[in-house]
Design an enzyme around this catalytic site. Structure first.
Site, PDB file in Angstrom:
ATOM      1  N   HIS A 106       2.998   0.207  -7.633  1.00 60.00           N
ATOM      2  CA  HIS A 106       3.695  -0.009  -6.305  1.00 60.00           C
ATOM      3  C   HIS A 106       4.579  -1.306  -6.206  1.00 60.00           C
ATOM      4  O   HIS A 106       3.854  -2.191  -6.706  1.00 60.00           O
ATOM      5  CB  HIS A 106       2.978   0.312  -5.048  1.00 60.00           C
ATOM      6  CG  HIS A 106       2.085  -0.507  -4.841  1.00 60.00           C
ATOM      7  ND1 HIS A 106       0.595  -0.148  -5.298  1.00 60.00           N
ATOM      8  CD2 HIS A 106       1.568  -1.579  -4.000  1.00 60.00           C
ATOM      9  CE1 HIS A 106      -0.455  -1.233  -5.051  1.00 60.00           C
ATOM     10  NE2 HIS A 106       0.298  -2.005  -4.137  1.00 60.00           N
ATOM     11  N   HIS A 108       6.033  -4.060  -3.506  1.00 57.17           N
ATOM     12  CA  HIS A 108       6.218  -4.415  -1.973  1.00 57.17           C
ATOM     13  C   HIS A 108       7.439  -4.806  -1.807  1.00 57.17           C
ATOM     14  O   HIS A 108       8.065  -5.699  -2.500  1.00 57.17           O
ATOM     15  CB  HIS A 108       5.387  -5.374  -1.632  1.00 57.17           C
ATOM     16  CG  HIS A 108       3.681  -5.130  -1.948  1.00 57.17           C
ATOM     17  ND1 HIS A 108       2.907  -4.911  -0.920  1.00 57.17           N
ATOM     18  CD2 HIS A 108       3.142  -4.897  -3.083  1.00 57.17           C
ATOM     19  CE1 HIS A 108       1.660  -4.742  -1.212  1.00 57.17           C
ATOM     20  NE2 HIS A 108       1.821  -4.822  -2.653  1.00 57.17           N
TER      21      HIS A 108
HETATM   22  P1  AMP Z   1      -1.682  -3.850  -3.647  1.00 62.37           P
HETATM   23  O1  AMP Z   1      -2.830  -5.117  -2.958  1.00 62.37           O
HETATM   24  O2  AMP Z   1      -0.670  -4.717  -3.866  1.00 62.37           O
HETATM   25  O3  AMP Z   1      -2.370  -3.052  -4.301  1.00 62.37           O
HETATM   26  O4  AMP Z   1      -1.182  -3.329  -2.239  1.00 62.37           O
HETATM   27  C1  AMP Z   1      -1.605  -2.341  -1.292  1.00 62.37           C
HETATM   28  C2  AMP Z   1      -0.981  -2.308  -0.072  1.00 62.37           C
HETATM   29  O5  AMP Z   1      -1.376  -1.164   0.498  1.00 62.37           O
HETATM   30  C3  AMP Z   1      -1.300  -3.271   0.675  1.00 62.37           C
HETATM   31  O6  AMP Z   1      -0.180  -4.105   1.053  1.00 62.37           O
HETATM   32  C4  AMP Z   1      -1.994  -2.405   1.986  1.00 62.37           C
HETATM   33  O7  AMP Z   1      -1.717  -3.132   3.101  1.00 62.37           O
HETATM   34  C5  AMP Z   1      -1.169  -1.355   2.099  1.00 62.37           C
HETATM   35  N1  AMP Z   1      -2.135   0.037   2.526  1.00 62.37           N
HETATM   36  C6  AMP Z   1      -3.257   0.127   2.149  1.00 62.37           C
HETATM   37  N2  AMP Z   1      -3.859   1.579   2.785  1.00 62.37           N
HETATM   38  C7  AMP Z   1      -2.761   2.011   3.279  1.00 62.37           C
HETATM   39  C8  AMP Z   1      -2.317   3.164   3.766  1.00 62.37           C
HETATM   40  N3  AMP Z   1      -3.258   4.057   4.282  1.00 62.37           N
HETATM   41  N4  AMP Z   1      -1.053   3.200   4.433  1.00 62.37           N
HETATM   42  C9  AMP Z   1       0.040   2.413   4.123  1.00 62.37           C
HETATM   43  N5  AMP Z   1      -0.403   1.082   3.300  1.00 62.37           N
HETATM   44  C10 AMP Z   1      -1.495   1.139   3.058  1.00 62.37           C
END
Ligand code: AMP
Length: 143
Positions: A106, A108
Site C-alpha cells: 500500500h 500512504h
Molecule cells: P503500514 O504500517 O505501512 O503497513 O501501514 C498500515 C496502515 O494501515 C496504518 O497506517 C494503519 O493505521 C492502517 N490501518 C490498520 N488497520 C486499518 C483498518 N482496519 N482500516 C484502515 N486502515 C487501517
C-alpha cells in the site's frame, strides 16, 4: 515479518478487499481500492492498495506497481484539491523493520499542514467514522 515470506490471506487489507472488515472507500476500480486510514497520521490520511495480493513493493508485479502509483498520483491530486494541504507525504514501507505493519502492499497519502506535526505511524487513535466519511466524500467529489 521480514521481507521474505508468503502472502497472508488473513491480513487486514485482504479482509477489507473481501468485504469482511468495513472501510471508508475513496475510490475503487477493478485493480485498486483506496480508503481512509482508520488511524490517521493527519486529517485526510488515505491508503491506496492493489487488489492483487502482494506483500510489498519488491514482490509485486511491475505492471501492478505502475498502475498503483499512477492511481496514487490521481488520488493525491484529489486529496490536494479537496483538503488544500500545504504539502503531501507519500510513504510505503517494506518489512517490519522498515515500519510496515500490514503485509499487503500500500501507499500512504498523508496531507501535511503547516505547523501541524503528524501523528505517530500505525499507533494513533482510531478516527471517528463520521469524520472519515466526510473527508472521503470531499475527496471523491474532487476525483
Ligand atoms: P503500514 O504500517 O505501512 O503497513 O501501514 C498500515 C496502515 O494501515 C496504518 O497506517 C494503519 O493505521 C492502517 N490501518 C490498520 N488497520 C486499518 C483498518 N482496519 N482500516 C484502515 N486502515 C487501517
Amino acid at each position: 515479518m521480514s521481507l521474505d515470506g508468503t502472502y497472508d490471506y488473513d491480513n487486514i487489507f485482504a479482509k477489507i478487499l473481501r468485504g469482511e472488515i468495513p472501510n471508508v472507500t475513496v475510490y475503487e476500480d477493478e485493480r485498486v481500492l483506496s480508503f481512509m486510514d482508520a488511524f490517521p497520521q493527519s486529517k485526510g490520511h488515505t491508503l491506496v492498495i492493489p487488489k492483487a495480493p502482494s506483500r510489498n513493493l519488491l514482490d509485486t508485479d511491475p505492471d501492478e506497481l505502475s498502475n498503483l502509483i499512477q492511481k496514487t498520483q490521481t488520488i493525491a491530486a484529489a486529496v490536494r484539491q479537496a483538503l488544500k494541504p500545504d504539502g503531501i507525504t507519500i510513504t510505503q514501507f517494506n518489512g517490519a523493520p522498515a515500519g510496515q505493519t500490514v503485509f499487503h502492499l500500500h501507499f500512504h497519502i498523508i496531507p501535511r499542514y503547516t505547523g501541524v506535526v503528524p501523528g505517530p505511524h500505525a499507533s494513533g487513535q482510531m478516527a471517528d467514522i463520521g469524520e472519515l466519511s466526510a473527508l472521503a466524500d470531499k475527496i471523491k467529489t474532487a476525483l
